[in-house]
Scaffold this motif. Structure first.
Motif, PDB file in Angstrom:
ATOM      1  N   ILE A   1       0.861  -1.175   0.000  1.00 14.55           N
ATOM      2  CA  ILE A   1       0.000   0.000   0.000  1.00 14.55           C
ATOM      3  C   ILE A   1       0.901   1.229   0.000  1.00 14.55           C
ATOM      4  O   ILE A   1       1.803   1.345   0.838  1.00 14.55           O
ATOM      5  CB  ILE A   1      -0.912   0.025   1.241  1.00 14.55           C
TER       6      ILE A   1
ATOM      7  N   CYS B   1      -2.081   7.115   0.574  1.00 12.57           N
ATOM      8  CA  CYS B   1      -3.178   6.713   1.453  1.00 12.57           C
ATOM      9  C   CYS B   1      -3.680   7.879   2.305  1.00 12.57           C
ATOM     10  O   CYS B   1      -2.888   8.583   2.933  1.00 12.57           O
ATOM     11  CB  CYS B   1      -2.728   5.578   2.366  1.00 12.57           C
ATOM     12  N   ILE B   2      -4.999   8.054   2.312  1.00  8.70           N
ATOM     13  CA  ILE B   2      -5.626   9.121   3.104  1.00  8.70           C
ATOM     14  C   ILE B   2      -6.304   8.561   4.348  1.00  8.70           C
ATOM     15  O   ILE B   2      -7.008   9.291   5.053  1.00  8.70           O
ATOM     16  CB  ILE B   2      -6.636   9.918   2.262  1.00  8.70           C
ATOM     17  N   GLY B   3      -6.148   7.253   4.588  1.00  7.48           N
ATOM     18  CA  GLY B   3      -6.707   6.652   5.795  1.00  7.48           C
ATOM     19  C   GLY B   3      -8.217   6.607   5.830  1.00  7.48           C
ATOM     20  O   GLY B   3      -8.810   6.611   6.909  1.00  7.48           O
ATOM     21  N   CYS B   4      -8.849   6.502   4.667  1.00  7.87           N
ATOM     22  CA  CYS B   4     -10.316   6.563   4.618  1.00  7.87           C
ATOM     23  C   CYS B   4     -10.985   5.295   5.136  1.00  7.87           C
ATOM     24  O   CYS B   4     -12.149   5.312   5.525  1.00  7.87           O
ATOM     25  CB  CYS B   4     -10.773   6.846   3.195  1.00  7.87           C
ATOM     26  N   GLY B   5     -10.282   4.161   5.102  1.00  6.04           N
ATOM     27  CA  GLY B   5     -10.826   2.916   5.628  1.00  6.04           C
ATOM     28  C   GLY B   5     -11.707   2.129   4.676  1.00  6.04           C
ATOM     29  O   GLY B   5     -12.247   1.090   5.056  1.00  6.04           O
ATOM     30  N   ARG B   6     -11.872   2.587   3.443  1.00  3.32           N
ATOM     31  CA  ARG B   6     -12.735   1.872   2.497  1.00  3.32           C
ATOM     32  C   ARG B   6     -12.237   0.441   2.273  1.00  3.32           C
ATOM     33  O   ARG B   6     -13.026  -0.507   2.247  1.00  3.32           O
ATOM     34  CB  ARG B   6     -12.785   2.601   1.157  1.00  3.32           C
ATOM     35  N   CYS B   7     -10.949   0.284   2.102  1.00  2.44           N
ATOM     36  CA  CYS B   7     -10.388  -1.046   1.830  1.00  2.44           C
ATOM     37  C   CYS B   7     -10.598  -1.975   3.028  1.00  2.44           C
ATOM     38  O   CYS B   7     -10.901  -3.154   2.865  1.00  2.44           O
ATOM     39  CB  CYS B   7      -8.917  -0.931   1.472  1.00  2.44           C
TER      40      CYS B   7
ATOM     41  N   MET C   1      -3.290   2.953   5.984  1.00  3.54           N
ATOM     42  CA  MET C   1      -3.573   1.526   6.005  1.00  3.54           C
ATOM     43  C   MET C   1      -2.297   0.736   5.737  1.00  3.54           C
ATOM     44  O   MET C   1      -1.432   1.174   4.969  1.00  3.54           O
ATOM     45  CB  MET C   1      -4.617   1.206   4.927  1.00  3.54           C
TER      46      MET C   1
ATOM     47  N   CYS D   1     -10.414   1.436  -3.374  1.00  8.13           N
ATOM     48  CA  CYS D   1      -9.493   2.504  -2.982  1.00  8.13           C
ATOM     49  C   CYS D   1      -9.583   3.682  -3.950  1.00  8.13           C
ATOM     50  O   CYS D   1      -9.356   3.512  -5.145  1.00  8.13           O
ATOM     51  CB  CYS D   1      -8.065   1.969  -2.938  1.00  8.13           C
ATOM     52  N   PRO D   2      -9.882   4.872  -3.428  1.00 14.54           N
ATOM     53  CA  PRO D   2     -10.033   6.037  -4.312  1.00 14.54           C
ATOM     54  C   PRO D   2      -8.702   6.643  -4.745  1.00 14.54           C
ATOM     55  O   PRO D   2      -8.675   7.547  -5.577  1.00 14.54           O
ATOM     56  CB  PRO D   2     -10.816   7.026  -3.439  1.00 14.54           C
TER      57      PRO D   2
ATOM     58  N   CYS E   1      -3.859   3.075  -4.189  1.00 11.81           N
ATOM     59  CA  CYS E   1      -2.704   2.807  -3.320  1.00 11.81           C
ATOM     60  C   CYS E   1      -2.134   1.398  -3.467  1.00 11.81           C
ATOM     61  O   CYS E   1      -0.970   1.177  -3.162  1.00 11.81           O
ATOM     62  CB  CYS E   1      -3.111   2.997  -1.862  1.00 11.81           C
ATOM     63  N   PHE E   2      -2.959   0.456  -3.894  1.00 12.08           N
ATOM     64  CA  PHE E   2      -2.563  -0.946  -3.811  1.00 12.08           C
ATOM     65  C   PHE E   2      -1.720  -1.422  -4.992  1.00 12.08           C
ATOM     66  O   PHE E   2      -1.920  -1.017  -6.137  1.00 12.08           O
ATOM     67  CB  PHE E   2      -3.811  -1.841  -3.734  1.00 12.08           C
TER      68      PHE E   2
HETATM   69  S1  SF4 Z   1      -8.989   2.744   0.482  1.00 15.89           S
HETATM   70 FE1  SF4 Z   1      -6.957   3.482  -0.207  1.00 15.89          FE
HETATM   71  S2  SF4 Z   1      -6.823   5.573   0.620  1.00 15.89           S
HETATM   72 FE2  SF4 Z   1      -8.461   4.545   1.773  1.00 15.89          FE
HETATM   73  S3  SF4 Z   1      -7.433   3.658   3.606  1.00 15.89           S
HETATM   74 FE3  SF4 Z   1      -7.436   2.064   1.986  1.00 15.89          FE
HETATM   75  S4  SF4 Z   1      -5.427   2.276   0.973  1.00 15.89           S
HETATM   76 FE4  SF4 Z   1      -5.826   4.203   2.119  1.00 15.89          FE
END
Ligand code: SF4
Ligand code: SF4
Length: 94
Positions: free
Chosen positions: A21, A26-32, A66, A84-85, A88-89
């Motif tokens: 990642i 990464c913005i730490g949004c938590g979607r993943c 993340m 992930c917007p 990052c992956f």
């Molecule tokens: S979805 Fe992407 S931007 Fe959001 S926490 Fe996960 S790795 Fe980070």
């Protein structure tokens, strides 16, 4: 060697495992984290050592990022990367 398997309908497919990642994106949004059903990912605080001055970092207010906690539990579904917007992956097939 890739781990080709089959869908229920018998169509072959190759899992894509979460390999890394990009902490700069990464913005730490938590979607993943929310879409992963295998407890592979975890959100951590950005420590002093993780602070980034790089122009590539999109959100300077992000206090968390993340990480891949349990890479061996990944089934290679790819859902984390799809949600992930920030792109990052990085994935691998074996
Ligand atoms: S979805 Fe992407 S931007 Fe959001 S926490 Fe996960 S790795 Fe980070
Ligand atoms: S590929 Fe699937 S199992 Fe692996 S970390 Fe992403 S969402 Fe979880």
């Amino acid at each position: 060697m890739s781990a080709t398997t089959f869908t229920r309908g018998g169509t072959p497919y190759t899992p894509t495992y979460a390999d890394s990642i990009d902490s700069k994106k990464c913005i730490g949004c938590g979607r993943c984290y929310k879409v992963c059903v295998r407890d592979v990912l975890t959100l951590i605080d950005r420590g002093e050592d993780d602070e980034i001055d790089d122009d590539d970092w999109d959100d300077e207010d992000a206090k968390a990022m993340m990480t891949i906690k349990n890479p061996g539990d990944c089934t290679g579904c790819g859902a984390c990367g799809r949600t992930c917007p920030k792109g990052c992956f990085t994935f691998v097939t074996a």
